[in-house]
Design a protein around this motif. Structure first.
Motif, PDB file in Angstrom:
ATOM      1  N   UNK A 171       0.874  -1.264  -0.004  1.00  0.00           N
ATOM      2  CA  UNK A 171       0.078   0.055   0.098  1.00  0.00           C
ATOM      3  C   UNK A 171       0.861   1.274  -0.033  1.00  0.00           C
ATOM      4  N   UNK A 172       1.945   1.201   0.878  1.00  0.00           N
ATOM      5  CA  UNK A 172       2.769   2.319   0.931  1.00  0.00           C
ATOM      6  C   UNK A 172       3.570   2.630  -0.332  1.00  0.00           C
ATOM      7  N   UNK A 173       4.076   1.497  -1.011  1.00  0.00           N
ATOM      8  CA  UNK A 173       4.448   1.657  -2.366  1.00  0.00           C
ATOM      9  C   UNK A 173       3.873   1.922  -3.439  1.00  0.00           C
ATOM     10  N   UNK A 174       2.471   1.649  -3.301  1.00  0.00           N
ATOM     11  CA  UNK A 174       1.346   2.123  -4.130  1.00  0.00           C
ATOM     12  C   UNK A 174       1.158   3.716  -4.135  1.00  0.00           C
ATOM     13  N   UNK A 175       1.253   4.135  -3.054  1.00  0.00           N
ATOM     14  CA  UNK A 175       1.074   5.608  -2.593  1.00  0.00           C
ATOM     15  C   UNK A 175       2.188   6.293  -3.238  1.00  0.00           C
ATOM     16  N   UNK A 176       3.483   6.093  -2.943  1.00  0.00           N
ATOM     17  CA  UNK A 176       4.747   6.500  -3.360  1.00  0.00           C
ATOM     18  C   UNK A 176       4.656   6.645  -4.719  1.00  0.00           C
ATOM     19  N   UNK A 177       4.267   5.456  -5.239  1.00  0.00           N
ATOM     20  CA  UNK A 177       4.467   5.260  -6.873  1.00  0.00           C
ATOM     21  C   UNK A 177       3.201   6.295  -7.403  1.00  0.00           C
ATOM     22  N   UNK A 197       1.742   5.037   6.591  1.00  0.00           N
ATOM     23  CA  UNK A 197       2.039   3.994   7.254  1.00  0.00           C
ATOM     24  C   UNK A 197       2.119   4.102   8.792  1.00  0.00           C
ATOM     25  N   UNK A 198       2.460   5.346   9.297  1.00  0.00           N
ATOM     26  CA  UNK A 198       2.192   5.776  10.678  1.00  0.00           C
ATOM     27  C   UNK A 198       0.813   5.548  11.211  1.00  0.00           C
ATOM     28  N   UNK A 199      -0.116   5.401  10.366  1.00  0.00           N
ATOM     29  CA  UNK A 199      -1.479   5.056  11.061  1.00  0.00           C
ATOM     30  C   UNK A 199      -1.523   3.671  11.638  1.00  0.00           C
TER      31      UNK A 199
END
Length: 269
Positions: A171-177, A197-199
């Motif tokens: 999910x974080x990789x998706x957001x960054x991408x 991610x900190x959530x």
């Protein structure tokens, strides 16, 4: 305090995984970003759908299900629809076909928009606020699920945390991408993903705090709410944006692979 410390520790596994995924996606070259984003978003969607259908809903049914599950699911769906409506009204997305050019032009074709406004719009356009907000809510709910597992004293709390952390990595990789594909810098891409991610550790501590000692119907409602939020985000946000970027046999297979990975982890429990 020991309970909350354990919840925080398990939630932090997800935070670390999310940062790793964000860094990998953010440093991908611009030519790789669009394809990588679509593959990662499909994989993340498969994981999220599996988490809802293989973990949350069966657990809610086992605890009693019934009207409490239906109410929780309906409230969760309504909540996500409300968030989506607010973000459509006040936010924006950088995805193709969603944006509009509101700058004014004279008959010679010159824009009258101030230069600093254009620069500000360009920076903001790199962030899909609707997707980021929806994912942040889902990750917060994921963290709460870990907190619930810790509060229940189940032996599967660690494995649930590991499975959801793998989900968060993608999910974080998706957001960054997605942010990089919209023209965002490496720092901006990692920063936005870190916010998502900190959530997870925050949600884990809140889940352990709120669900410690609650009645079964309330717990079922919470699980139904979480399942609805997960499904909504996978279908209405991740897959929608992924198909706008790239659709192929490979991306569809990635969604199946994400689902299969979570299924394997559940069987190992």
């Amino acid at each position: 305090m020991e309970l909350f410390g354990l919840a925080l520790a398990l939630g932090t596994i997800g935070l670390v995984a999310g940062l790793v995924g964000a860094v990998i996606a953010a440093y991908a070259t611009r030519s790789e970003t669009s394809t990588l984003t679509s593959y990662v978003q499909h994989f993340a969607a498969g994981l999220i759908i599996a988490a809802a259908t293989l973990d949350l809903i069966p657990e809610a049914i086992e605890l009693g299900g019934g009207l409490s599950l239906i109410i929780g699911f309906v409230v969760g769906t309504a909540f996500m629809l409300m968030i989506r409506a607010l973000l459509i009204r006040f936010g924006h997305s950088h995805s193709p076909g969603r944006g509009h050019d509101h700058s004014s032009h004279d008959h010679s074709g010159h824009s009258h928009a101030p230069v600093h406004d254009a620069a500000h719009a360009g920076a903001d356009a790199s962030i899909n606020f609707r997707l980021v907000t929806a994912l942040a809510i889902v990750v917060l709910i994921d963290g709460a699920i870990i907190g619930v597992a810790v509060s229940a004293g189940g032996a599967g709390a660690l494995l649930i945390a590991v499975a959801l952390s793998i989900e968060l990595l993608f999910v974080a990789a998706s957001t960054a991408g997605s942010t990089r594909a919209g023209g965002g810098s490496i720092g901006r891409s990692i920063g936005v993903s870190a916010f998502v991610a900190i959530m997870m550790p925050i949600g884990a501590v809140l889940g352990a705090l709120v669900f410690a000692g609650v009645s079964a119907p309330m717990l079922v409602m919470g699980l139904g709410f979480g399942a609805a939020a997960l499904l909504f985000t996978a279908v209405a946000e991740l897959l929608v944006e992924a198909y706008e970027i790239k659709e192929s046999t490979g991306t569809i297979a990635m969604a199946a692979a994400g689902f299969l990975l979570f299924l394997i982890l559940m069987m190992l429990m």
